[in-house]
Design a protein around this motif. Structure first.
Motif, PDB file in Angstrom:
ATOM      1  N   ILE A 269      -8.028  -7.305  -7.384  1.00 36.11           N
ATOM      2  CA  ILE A 269      -6.645  -6.906  -7.638  1.00 36.11           C
ATOM      3  C   ILE A 269      -6.244  -7.401  -9.013  1.00 36.11           C
ATOM      4  N   ARG A 270      -5.797  -6.496  -9.867  1.00 33.43           N
ATOM      5  CA  ARG A 270      -5.416  -6.825 -11.237  1.00 33.43           C
ATOM      6  C   ARG A 270      -3.894  -6.870 -11.366  1.00 33.43           C
ATOM      7  N   PRO A 271      -3.370  -7.598 -12.344  1.00 35.12           N
ATOM      8  CA  PRO A 271      -1.931  -7.477 -12.645  1.00 35.12           C
ATOM      9  C   PRO A 271      -1.600  -6.019 -12.950  1.00 35.12           C
ATOM     10  N   PHE A 272      -0.402  -5.598 -12.562  1.00 33.60           N
ATOM     11  CA  PHE A 272      -0.024  -4.195 -12.690  1.00 33.60           C
ATOM     12  C   PHE A 272       1.452  -4.116 -13.009  1.00 33.60           C
ATOM     13  N   GLU A 273       1.813  -3.237 -13.933  1.00 34.78           N
ATOM     14  CA  GLU A 273       3.221  -2.932 -14.180  1.00 34.78           C
ATOM     15  C   GLU A 273       3.308  -1.508 -14.699  1.00 34.78           C
ATOM     16  N   GLY A 274       4.022  -0.654 -13.966  1.00 39.76           N
ATOM     17  CA  GLY A 274       4.163   0.736 -14.369  1.00 39.76           C
ATOM     18  C   GLY A 274       4.344   1.641 -13.175  1.00 39.76           C
ATOM     19  N   ASP A 275       4.172   2.932 -13.403  1.00 42.81           N
ATOM     20  CA  ASP A 275       4.367   3.925 -12.350  1.00 42.81           C
ATOM     21  C   ASP A 275       3.091   4.112 -11.528  1.00 42.81           C
ATOM     22  N   THR A 276       3.274   4.391 -10.244  1.00 42.12           N
ATOM     23  CA  THR A 276       2.166   4.806  -9.401  1.00 42.12           C
ATOM     24  C   THR A 276       2.590   6.021  -8.586  1.00 42.12           C
ATOM     25  N   ALA A 277       1.682   6.972  -8.482  1.00 47.69           N
ATOM     26  CA  ALA A 277       1.897   8.147  -7.638  1.00 47.69           C
ATOM     27  C   ALA A 277       0.703   8.318  -6.702  1.00 47.69           C
ATOM     28  N   ILE A 278       0.115   7.191  -6.293  1.00 48.33           N
ATOM     29  CA  ILE A 278      -1.073   7.239  -5.450  1.00 48.33           C
ATOM     30  C   ILE A 278      -0.770   7.949  -4.131  1.00 48.33           C
ATOM     31  N   PHE A 279      -1.680   8.823  -3.711  1.00 48.69           N
ATOM     32  CA  PHE A 279      -1.527   9.625  -2.497  1.00 48.69           C
ATOM     33  C   PHE A 279      -2.766   9.369  -1.651  1.00 48.69           C
ATOM     34  N   ILE A 280      -2.576   8.686  -0.530  1.00 48.69           N
ATOM     35  CA  ILE A 280      -3.704   8.246   0.294  1.00 48.69           C
ATOM     36  C   ILE A 280      -3.808   9.119   1.535  1.00 48.69           C
ATOM     37  N   THR A 281      -4.944   9.776   1.688  1.00 46.97           N
ATOM     38  CA  THR A 281      -5.218  10.650   2.835  1.00 46.97           C
ATOM     39  C   THR A 281      -6.584  10.273   3.420  1.00 46.97           C
ATOM     40  N   PRO A 282      -6.897  10.745   4.640  1.00 46.77           N
ATOM     41  CA  PRO A 282      -8.199  10.420   5.229  1.00 46.77           C
ATOM     42  C   PRO A 282      -9.355  10.726   4.283  1.00 46.77           C
ATOM     43  N   GLY A 283     -10.290   9.785   4.237  1.00 50.36           N
ATOM     44  CA  GLY A 283     -11.384   9.848   3.283  1.00 50.36           C
ATOM     45  C   GLY A 283     -11.240   8.830   2.170  1.00 50.36           C
ATOM     46  N   TYR A 284     -10.020   8.305   1.998  1.00 47.51           N
ATOM     47  CA  TYR A 284      -9.780   7.288   0.981  1.00 47.51           C
ATOM     48  C   TYR A 284     -10.473   5.982   1.371  1.00 47.51           C
ATOM     49  N   ARG A 285     -11.080   5.301   0.407  1.00 48.57           N
ATOM     50  CA  ARG A 285     -11.716   4.007   0.641  1.00 48.57           C
ATOM     51  C   ARG A 285     -10.776   2.893   0.190  1.00 48.57           C
ATOM     52  N   PHE A 286     -10.278   2.130   1.160  1.00 49.99           N
ATOM     53  CA  PHE A 286      -9.363   1.032   0.855  1.00 49.99           C
ATOM     54  C   PHE A 286     -10.135  -0.109   0.202  1.00 49.99           C
ATOM     55  N   ARG A 287      -9.552  -0.669  -0.864  1.00 49.61           N
ATOM     56  CA  ARG A 287     -10.234  -1.695  -1.649  1.00 49.61           C
ATOM     57  C   ARG A 287      -9.506  -3.028  -1.642  1.00 49.61           C
ATOM     58  N   GLY A 288      -8.181  -2.999  -1.547  1.00 50.19           N
ATOM     59  CA  GLY A 288      -7.413  -4.224  -1.769  1.00 50.19           C
ATOM     60  C   GLY A 288      -6.763  -4.820  -0.536  1.00 50.19           C
ATOM     61  N   ILE A 289      -6.684  -4.089   0.578  1.00 52.07           N
ATOM     62  CA  ILE A 289      -5.986  -4.595   1.761  1.00 52.07           C
ATOM     63  C   ILE A 289      -6.926  -4.573   2.959  1.00 52.07           C
ATOM     64  N   ASP A 290      -6.587  -5.413   3.942  1.00 54.98           N
ATOM     65  CA  ASP A 290      -7.400  -5.524   5.160  1.00 54.98           C
ATOM     66  C   ASP A 290      -6.615  -5.170   6.413  1.00 54.98           C
ATOM     67  N   GLY A 291      -5.344  -4.875   6.258  1.00 53.27           N
ATOM     68  CA  GLY A 291      -4.509  -4.518   7.392  1.00 53.27           C
ATOM     69  C   GLY A 291      -3.118  -4.149   6.908  1.00 53.27           C
ATOM     70  N   LEU A 292      -2.306  -3.647   7.836  1.00 49.07           N
ATOM     71  CA  LEU A 292      -0.985  -3.121   7.486  1.00 49.07           C
ATOM     72  C   LEU A 292      -0.014  -3.330   8.637  1.00 49.07           C
ATOM     73  N   ILE A 293       1.191  -3.781   8.311  1.00 45.71           N
ATOM     74  CA  ILE A 293       2.318  -3.762   9.245  1.00 45.71           C
ATOM     75  C   ILE A 293       3.256  -2.666   8.769  1.00 45.71           C
ATOM     76  N   THR A 294       3.585  -1.749   9.659  1.00 45.04           N
ATOM     77  CA  THR A 294       4.398  -0.604   9.249  1.00 45.04           C
ATOM     78  C   THR A 294       5.168  -0.060  10.434  1.00 45.04           C
ATOM     79  N   ASN A 295       6.234   0.672  10.152  1.00 41.87           N
ATOM     80  CA  ASN A 295       7.003   1.346  11.188  1.00 41.87           C
ATOM     81  C   ASN A 295       6.319   2.662  11.567  1.00 41.87           C
ATOM     82  N   PHE A 296       6.960   3.442  12.413  1.00 42.37           N
ATOM     83  CA  PHE A 296       6.419   4.731  12.838  1.00 42.37           C
ATOM     84  C   PHE A 296       7.009   5.834  11.959  1.00 42.37           C
TER      85      PHE A 296
END
Length: 341
Positions: A269-296
């Motif tokens: 994980i690198r320092p980051f500052e700027g815009d992101t428009a990342i769009f994650i769909t099935p087939g994406y390989r996660f690199r920086g996280i190991d889990g997620l807490i999220t609503n429905f």
């Protein structure tokens, strides 16, 4: 992918119009590998491991919903991304009555000039005067509740507190990072006692994040960009967590998307500052996280696509059927899930 694969039927009564009280009394659906558990958010310390680190988004929601007049025409504006010190990109209601160069009077001495109409129908709004725009919005704006709540009841004083997380510090979001709404100081103390650390980053959530995808194929959908920042200290801390065998658990899809935007192919994980428009769909390989807490999330939304990428589409379809059948509360003020692939 066919967007129809991410559709499901949600009974209207499953949409939460108020948050749980206390916040950590909301229900928690845990998907841990192949296991499914029905718990409460207050049970979270027992579901994580010592050495894990939760990552919260410290953005603060601004009163970004505006009502004004262009002459006698009523114009509604929802700010969704800052483009300059006094310029915001805004979705416009009754846009057919607005042209570039028109001035909208929002009352309380606040006005803005419309320019630069985009393909999605949004305008840039340049606010008049010298006062910080945030102060102007405090005078004339209201909390921008999602339409599935605002269409059923009016915004009130409770929402000014309910729609901010305990970490809210950096003004700029027009939608709350809602997974963090479940956290309380007491819950954080319990997590710390269990050896679970936490840190923050900033992603100013835009209104476009929660919109359903209107294209028929995911390849044809264009994400709205959002501004975010991960400083060097936070990046170093998250890398150290993983190097020490701990897990980086994003609290909310906004935190996840920024971490993945900042993560290189080698998992650093690198320092980051700027815009992101990342769009994650099935087939994406996660690199920086190991889990997620999220609503429905909403049917056909980019966020349901994201959780399907993390856990598998069939797994999430089954989980949502279970949540609906067992009366979990959905969306921004609803219940939570812990997703551990």
């Amino acid at each position: 992918m066919d967007v129809g694969l991410f559709d499901f039927e949600l009974p209207p009564e499953r949409i939460a119009l108020r948050p749980a009280s206390p916040r950590d009394s909301a229900r928690l659906l845990v998907l841990d590998g192949a296991e499914t558990r029905d718990l409460l958010v207050s049970d979270l310390p027992g579901q994580l491991r010592a050495g894990d680190c939760l990552v919260f988004n410290d953005t603060r929601v601004i009163p970004a919903q505006l009502e004004g007049l262009r002459g006698e025409a009523k114009i509604g504006a929802t700010l969704h991304k800052r483009e300059g010190p006094r310029r915001w990109r805004a979705f416009i209601r009754n846009a057919k009555r607005l042209r570039e160069g028109d001035t909208i009077d929002f009352g309380a001495g606040v006005s803005a000039t419309a320019s630069d109409r985009a393909e999605d129908g949004s305008f840039a709004l340049d606010f008049a005067g010298d006062e910080p725009v945030e102060l102007l919005l405090e005078r004339c704006g209201r909390m921008p509740l999602p339409p599935y709540i605002a269409s059923k009841r009016g915004t009130d004083e409770r929402d000014a507190e309910d729609y901010q997380t305990m970490f809210a510090a950096d003004p700029g979001a027009v939608a709350a990072p809602t997974a963090a709404l479940h956290f309380t100081p007491g819950l954080i103390e319990s997590l710390q006692a269990a050896g679970v650390a936490h840190t923050t980053l900033t992603l100013h959530v835009g209104a476009g994040t929660f919109l359903p995808v209107k294209a028929e194929d995911t390849d044809d959908h264009k994400m709205h960009a959002e501004w975010g920042r991960i400083d060097a200290g936070t990046a170093d801390r998250l890398n150290a967590v993983r190097a020490g065998g701990g897990r980086v658990i994003a609290v909310g899809t906004t935190s996840l998307r920024l971490i993945e935007s900042a993560c290189s192919e080698d998992g650093v994980i690198r320092p980051f500052e700027g815009d992101t428009a990342i769009f994650i769909t099935p087939g994406y390989r996660f690199r920086g996280i190991d889990g997620l807490i999220t609503n429905f999330h909403l049917p056909k939304s980019t966020l349901f696509m994201l959780v399907s990428a993390l856990m598998g589409l069939e797994r999430m379809q089954a989980a949502y059927r279970h949540a609906i059948d067992t009366k979990y509360r959905f969306y921004s003020y609803g219940d939570a899930s812990l997703l551990l692939p």
